[in-house]
Design an enzyme around this catalytic site. Sequence first.
Site, PDB file in Angstrom:
ATOM      1  N   ASN A  62      -3.134   6.118  -1.303  1.00 38.18           N
ATOM      2  CA  ASN A  62      -3.014   6.172   0.158  1.00 38.18           C
ATOM      3  C   ASN A  62      -2.392   7.471   0.670  1.00 38.18           C
ATOM      4  OD1 ASN A  62      -4.306   3.851   1.119  1.00 38.18           O
ATOM      5  ND2 ASN A  62      -2.656   2.618   0.273  1.00 38.18           N
ATOM      6  N   HIS A 119      -0.867  -2.533  -7.079  1.00 39.56           N
ATOM      7  CA  HIS A 119      -1.639  -2.200  -5.885  1.00 39.56           C
ATOM      8  C   HIS A 119      -3.138  -2.234  -6.169  1.00 39.56           C
ATOM      9  CE1 HIS A 119      -2.769   0.976  -2.641  1.00 39.56           C
ATOM     10  NE2 HIS A 119      -2.879  -0.240  -2.164  1.00 39.56           N
ATOM     11  N   SER A 136       0.815  -1.214   0.000  1.00 35.35           N
ATOM     12  CA  SER A 136       0.000   0.000   0.000  1.00 35.35           C
ATOM     13  C   SER A 136       0.845   1.259   0.000  1.00 35.35           C
ATOM     14  CB  SER A 136      -0.843   0.054   1.276  1.00 35.35           C
ATOM     15  OG  SER A 136      -1.725  -1.014   1.348  1.00 35.35           O
ATOM     16  N   GLU A 151      -3.178   0.505  -9.006  1.00 38.34           N
ATOM     17  CA  GLU A 151      -2.024   1.399  -9.184  1.00 38.34           C
ATOM     18  C   GLU A 151      -0.839   0.537  -9.595  1.00 38.34           C
ATOM     19  OE1 GLU A 151      -2.131   5.181  -6.229  1.00 38.34           O
ATOM     20  OE2 GLU A 151      -1.799   3.283  -5.211  1.00 38.34           O
TER      21      GLU A 151
HETATM   22  N1  CAA Z   1     -15.800  -8.621  -1.230  1.00 33.99           N
HETATM   23  C1  CAA Z   1     -16.369  -8.822  -2.433  1.00 33.99           C
HETATM   24  N2  CAA Z   1     -17.518  -8.214  -2.804  1.00 33.99           N
HETATM   25  C2  CAA Z   1     -18.095  -7.405  -1.923  1.00 33.99           C
HETATM   26  C3  CAA Z   1     -17.547  -7.145  -0.652  1.00 33.99           C
HETATM   27  C4  CAA Z   1     -16.358  -7.807  -0.307  1.00 33.99           C
HETATM   28  N3  CAA Z   1     -15.743  -7.617   0.863  1.00 33.99           N
HETATM   29  N4  CAA Z   1     -18.356  -6.279   0.001  1.00 33.99           N
HETATM   30  C5  CAA Z   1     -19.373  -5.998  -0.830  1.00 33.99           C
HETATM   31  N5  CAA Z   1     -19.205  -6.661  -1.994  1.00 33.99           N
HETATM   32  C6  CAA Z   1     -20.091  -6.607  -3.156  1.00 33.99           C
HETATM   33  C7  CAA Z   1     -21.458  -7.145  -2.777  1.00 33.99           C
HETATM   34  O1  CAA Z   1     -21.488  -8.535  -2.989  1.00 33.99           O
HETATM   35  C8  CAA Z   1     -22.369  -6.356  -3.676  1.00 33.99           C
HETATM   36  O2  CAA Z   1     -22.493  -6.935  -4.934  1.00 33.99           O
HETATM   37  P1  CAA Z   1     -23.824  -7.797  -5.307  1.00 33.99           P
HETATM   38  O3  CAA Z   1     -24.948  -7.351  -4.440  1.00 33.99           O
HETATM   39  O4  CAA Z   1     -24.016  -7.512  -6.744  1.00 33.99           O
HETATM   40  O5  CAA Z   1     -23.416  -9.199  -5.036  1.00 33.99           O
HETATM   41  C9  CAA Z   1     -21.646  -5.036  -3.926  1.00 33.99           C
HETATM   42  O6  CAA Z   1     -20.302  -5.240  -3.528  1.00 33.99           O
HETATM   43  C10 CAA Z   1     -22.270  -3.922  -3.094  1.00 33.99           C
HETATM   44  O7  CAA Z   1     -22.287  -4.351  -1.749  1.00 33.99           O
HETATM   45  P2  CAA Z   1     -23.373  -3.922  -0.677  1.00 33.99           P
HETATM   46  O8  CAA Z   1     -24.641  -3.565  -1.367  1.00 33.99           O
HETATM   47  O9  CAA Z   1     -23.418  -4.966   0.391  1.00 33.99           O
HETATM   48  O10 CAA Z   1     -22.725  -2.679   0.053  1.00 33.99           O
HETATM   49  P3  CAA Z   1     -22.261  -1.283  -0.536  1.00 33.99           P
HETATM   50  O11 CAA Z   1     -23.188  -0.770  -1.585  1.00 33.99           O
HETATM   51  O12 CAA Z   1     -21.964  -0.438   0.646  1.00 33.99           O
HETATM   52  O13 CAA Z   1     -20.879  -1.593  -1.256  1.00 33.99           O
HETATM   53  C11 CAA Z   1     -18.561  -1.438  -0.999  1.00 33.99           C
HETATM   54  C12 CAA Z   1     -19.819  -2.156  -0.570  1.00 33.99           C
HETATM   55  C13 CAA Z   1     -18.298  -1.662  -2.504  1.00 33.99           C
HETATM   56  C14 CAA Z   1     -17.419  -2.074  -0.212  1.00 33.99           C
HETATM   57  C15 CAA Z   1     -18.710   0.091  -0.725  1.00 33.99           C
HETATM   58  O14 CAA Z   1     -19.108   0.286   0.610  1.00 33.99           O
HETATM   59  C16 CAA Z   1     -17.447   0.876  -0.974  1.00 33.99           C
HETATM   60  O15 CAA Z   1     -17.125   1.223  -2.100  1.00 33.99           O
HETATM   61  N6  CAA Z   1     -16.727   1.184   0.125  1.00 33.99           N
HETATM   62  C17 CAA Z   1     -15.456   1.899   0.037  1.00 33.99           C
HETATM   63  C18 CAA Z   1     -14.381   0.957  -0.432  1.00 33.99           C
HETATM   64  C19 CAA Z   1     -13.052   1.640  -0.528  1.00 33.99           C
HETATM   65  O16 CAA Z   1     -12.880   2.827  -0.336  1.00 33.99           O
HETATM   66  N7  CAA Z   1     -12.035   0.838  -0.859  1.00 33.99           N
HETATM   67  C20 CAA Z   1     -10.673   1.293  -0.900  1.00 33.99           C
HETATM   68  C21 CAA Z   1     -10.019   0.980   0.435  1.00 33.99           C
HETATM   69  S1  CAA Z   1      -8.380   1.597   0.504  1.00 33.99           S
HETATM   70  C22 CAA Z   1      -7.490   0.470  -0.334  1.00 33.99           C
HETATM   71  O17 CAA Z   1      -7.944  -0.541  -0.759  1.00 33.99           O
HETATM   72  C23 CAA Z   1      -6.039   0.782  -0.525  1.00 33.99           C
HETATM   73  C24 CAA Z   1      -5.154   0.437   0.593  1.00 33.99           C
HETATM   74  O18 CAA Z   1      -3.977   0.182   0.304  1.00 33.99           O
HETATM   75  C25 CAA Z   1      -5.540   0.470   2.012  1.00 33.99           C
HETATM   76  P1  NAD Z   2      -4.221  -9.464   6.144  1.00 34.31           P
HETATM   77  O1  NAD Z   2      -3.725  -9.227   7.524  1.00 34.31           O
HETATM   78  O2  NAD Z   2      -5.674  -9.682   5.892  1.00 34.31           O
HETATM   79  O3  NAD Z   2      -3.441 -10.702   5.495  1.00 34.31           O
HETATM   80  C1  NAD Z   2      -2.051 -10.868   5.485  1.00 34.31           C
HETATM   81  C2  NAD Z   2      -1.759 -12.365   5.333  1.00 34.31           C
HETATM   82  O4  NAD Z   2      -0.358 -12.524   5.097  1.00 34.31           O
HETATM   83  C3  NAD Z   2      -2.095 -13.179   6.599  1.00 34.31           C
HETATM   84  O5  NAD Z   2      -2.953 -14.248   6.255  1.00 34.31           O
HETATM   85  C4  NAD Z   2      -0.733 -13.686   7.071  1.00 34.31           C
HETATM   86  O6  NAD Z   2      -0.794 -14.993   7.644  1.00 34.31           O
HETATM   87  C5  NAD Z   2       0.061 -13.692   5.770  1.00 34.31           C
HETATM   88  N1  NAD Z   2       1.513 -13.622   5.950  1.00 34.31           N
HETATM   89  C6  NAD Z   2       2.213 -12.789   6.762  1.00 34.31           C
HETATM   90  N2  NAD Z   2       3.534 -13.009   6.608  1.00 34.31           N
HETATM   91  C7  NAD Z   2       3.670 -13.993   5.671  1.00 34.31           C
HETATM   92  C8  NAD Z   2       4.779 -14.654   5.064  1.00 34.31           C
HETATM   93  N3  NAD Z   2       6.025 -14.338   5.407  1.00 34.31           N
HETATM   94  N4  NAD Z   2       4.550 -15.619   4.136  1.00 34.31           N
HETATM   95  C9  NAD Z   2       3.275 -15.963   3.797  1.00 34.31           C
HETATM   96  N5  NAD Z   2       2.177 -15.360   4.321  1.00 34.31           N
HETATM   97  C10 NAD Z   2       2.381 -14.389   5.249  1.00 34.31           C
HETATM   98  O7  NAD Z   2      -3.684  -8.218   5.281  1.00 34.31           O
HETATM   99  P2  NAD Z   2      -4.320  -7.572   3.956  1.00 34.31           P
HETATM  100  O8  NAD Z   2      -5.288  -6.538   4.344  1.00 34.31           O
HETATM  101  O9  NAD Z   2      -4.708  -8.653   3.015  1.00 34.31           O
HETATM  102  O10 NAD Z   2      -3.038  -6.786   3.396  1.00 34.31           O
HETATM  103  C11 NAD Z   2      -2.000  -7.451   2.724  1.00 34.31           C
HETATM  104  C12 NAD Z   2      -1.169  -6.460   1.922  1.00 34.31           C
HETATM  105  O11 NAD Z   2      -2.024  -5.766   1.010  1.00 34.31           O
HETATM  106  C13 NAD Z   2      -0.469  -5.388   2.759  1.00 34.31           C
HETATM  107  O12 NAD Z   2       0.760  -5.058   2.148  1.00 34.31           O
HETATM  108  C14 NAD Z   2      -1.437  -4.226   2.672  1.00 34.31           C
HETATM  109  O13 NAD Z   2      -0.826  -2.981   2.870  1.00 34.31           O
HETATM  110  C15 NAD Z   2      -1.918  -4.364   1.229  1.00 34.31           C
HETATM  111  N6  NAD Z   2      -3.219  -3.765   0.945  1.00 34.31           N
HETATM  112  C16 NAD Z   2      -4.211  -3.802   1.881  1.00 34.31           C
HETATM  113  C17 NAD Z   2      -5.441  -3.241   1.585  1.00 34.31           C
HETATM  114  C18 NAD Z   2      -6.568  -3.276   2.580  1.00 34.31           C
HETATM  115  O14 NAD Z   2      -7.553  -2.547   2.393  1.00 34.31           O
HETATM  116  N7  NAD Z   2      -6.511  -4.071   3.608  1.00 34.31           N
HETATM  117  C19 NAD Z   2      -5.661  -2.645   0.337  1.00 34.31           C
HETATM  118  C20 NAD Z   2      -4.642  -2.646  -0.611  1.00 34.31           C
HETATM  119  C21 NAD Z   2      -3.409  -3.204  -0.284  1.00 34.31           C
END
Ligand code: CAA
Ligand code: NAD
Length: 282
Positions: free
Chosen positions: A189, A139, A118, A151
Amino acid sequence: MIKKVLVVGAGQMGAGIAQVCAQAGLEVFLHDQKEEAVQKGLQSIGKLLSRAVEKGRMTTEEKTTTQNRLTPSTSLQDAANCDLVIEAVVEKMEVKKAVFQELDGITPQHAILATNTSSLAITEIAATTKRPDQVIGMHFMNPVPVMKLVEIIRGLQTSDETFKEIEELAKVLGKVPVSVEDYPGFVSNRILMPMINEAIFTVYEGVATVEDVDTSMKLGMNHPMGPLTLADFIGLDTCLYIMEVLHEGFADSKYRPCPLLKQYVQAGWLGKKTGRGFYQYE
Ligand code: CAA
Ligand code: NAD
């Protein structure tokens, strides 16, 4: 041609990445160091595929074919015949470097090693291998089966060929790739996490309740989820690690992680995945 993929880390991201790869016709190993994580990942994929069948997006045969393309793995040796590895383990540089070094010794010469990090430096991860030109950031966003963006991050050493192959693969997976330079937090991010961190500060400073902060952003800004719900969904450990990378990488106090975020992670309240974060999930 990328045909065989191993996904390292079967958490929420790894499972989602394995699912979209299998749906696109690739042979996929889903690997984790913990056997139960692999099983949990496969179960969650099974549930999502069943839902797709119920909703008429997929036939039962397509579901079976997709599931047959997925092989559980607890040995990294399974990467020996793979064209690509996508790493999705915990957001810790030392853990990722160790995984990449091991994979470098196992995978065939032509294989690309991609990371779903991330925020961490692709250049630094690549430098731990003997094929830094074939290391790249890929990503995905969470939830992977739903979110369109990927990304693609080039390290300093990444070749044009590697970039093109991964860009092409992202399209084959039905995603929209964007090209991003290797800076802390990349684009998504760098913008998202300070907002989440600020939301945590507003709770920490007693400005508003968790629920009211989320309602403000949902109803006031039309965000699909409030920032604290989203933080729980991402994982508070991941949010903290990303803030630490931004803070250290830019050496700027505006990225200081909120002490409340640190405390929740210390308590093991990591969000949805542990049943408790800003909300309770039992
Ligand atoms: N996995 C797979 N599919 C999922 C899911 C999940 N965890 N959660 C929801 N869905 C699907 C559902 O199955 C549903 O599809 P269908 O009804 O057609 O089967 C659809 O998504 C919509 O779901 P809901 O109606 O239950 O709920 P919603 O309208 O609130 O949508 C959401 C769910 C798409 C997750 C929405 O809330 C959303 O867009 N949230 C924000 C997500 C976001 O910002 N993601 C980026 C996170 S940051 C990141 O990823 C980067 C990082 O490195 C941290
Ligand atoms: P998570 O905690 O759900 O899963 C991580 C998994 O990695 C665990 O099952 C753990 O057992 C396994 N693991 C740890 N060390 C390991 C190793 N040495 N060998 C094999 N398996 C190992 O985490 P996540 O949310 O799936 O995030 C995973 C990666 O994806 C991170 O780099 C995170 O920054 C990135 N990411 C996360 C998100 C998010 O929304 N959570 C979105 C985009 C990218």
